[in-house]
Write a protein that holds these residues in place. Structure first.
Motif, PDB file in Angstrom:
ATOM      1  N   ARG A  53       0.830  -1.198   0.000  1.00 22.09           N
ATOM      2  CA  ARG A  53       0.000   0.000   0.000  1.00 22.09           C
ATOM      3  C   ARG A  53       0.871   1.257   0.000  1.00 22.09           C
ATOM      4  O   ARG A  53       0.556   2.246  -0.675  1.00 22.09           O
ATOM      5  N   ARG A  54       1.959   1.224   0.737  1.00 18.14           N
ATOM      6  CA  ARG A  54       2.900   2.350   0.752  1.00 18.14           C
ATOM      7  C   ARG A  54       3.460   2.583  -0.636  1.00 18.14           C
ATOM      8  O   ARG A  54       3.532   3.707  -1.121  1.00 18.14           O
ATOM      9  N   GLU A  55       3.881   1.487  -1.292  1.00 18.22           N
ATOM     10  CA  GLU A  55       4.442   1.593  -2.629  1.00 18.22           C
ATOM     11  C   GLU A  55       3.403   2.119  -3.622  1.00 18.22           C
ATOM     12  O   GLU A  55       3.729   2.924  -4.495  1.00 18.22           O
ATOM     13  N   ASN A  56       2.165   1.684  -3.487  1.00 18.66           N
ATOM     14  CA  ASN A  56       1.091   2.168  -4.383  1.00 18.66           C
ATOM     15  C   ASN A  56       0.861   3.661  -4.218  1.00 18.66           C
ATOM     16  O   ASN A  56       0.603   4.358  -5.189  1.00 18.66           O
ATOM     17  N   ARG A  57       0.915   4.152  -3.005  1.00 20.39           N
ATOM     18  CA  ARG A  57       0.729   5.583  -2.779  1.00 20.39           C
ATOM     19  C   ARG A  57       1.837   6.410  -3.451  1.00 20.39           C
ATOM     20  O   ARG A  57       1.595   7.528  -3.893  1.00 20.39           O
ATOM     21  N   GLU A  58       3.027   5.829  -3.533  1.00 20.30           N
ATOM     22  CA  GLU A  58       4.159   6.540  -4.125  1.00 20.30           C
ATOM     23  C   GLU A  58       4.083   6.587  -5.651  1.00 20.30           C
ATOM     24  O   GLU A  58       4.739   7.400  -6.271  1.00 20.30           O
ATOM     25  N   LEU A  59       3.301   5.694  -6.243  1.00 19.79           N
ATOM     26  CA  LEU A  59       3.216   5.629  -7.717  1.00 19.79           C
ATOM     27  C   LEU A  59       2.366   6.725  -8.297  1.00 19.79           C
ATOM     28  O   LEU A  59       1.499   7.275  -7.832  1.00 19.79           O
TER      29      LEU A  59
END
Length: 59
Positions: A53-59
């Protein structure tokens, strides 16, 4: 389930310096949900999901 002498809250209380009633409640809670982590503990799956979820927010 029978409780052996070694797992009675009164037997454990002096070793861990926690009131026997607190221990009794913890034991009952653990027996009610075997295989699940204690409150606040995170499984590997939960940690992975948080990371994704953290990585998705960064995309």
């Amino acid at each position: 389930m029978t409780t052996s002498t070694s797992t009675r809250p009164q037997a454990i209380e002096p070793m861990v310096d926690v009131h026997s009633e607190s221990l009794r409640q913890w034991i009952l809670k653990a027996q009610a949900s075997p295989g699940k982590p204690a409150t606040g503990a995170k499984t590997a799956e939960q940690l992975e999901l948080e990371q994704l979820r953290r990585e998705n927010r960064e995309l």
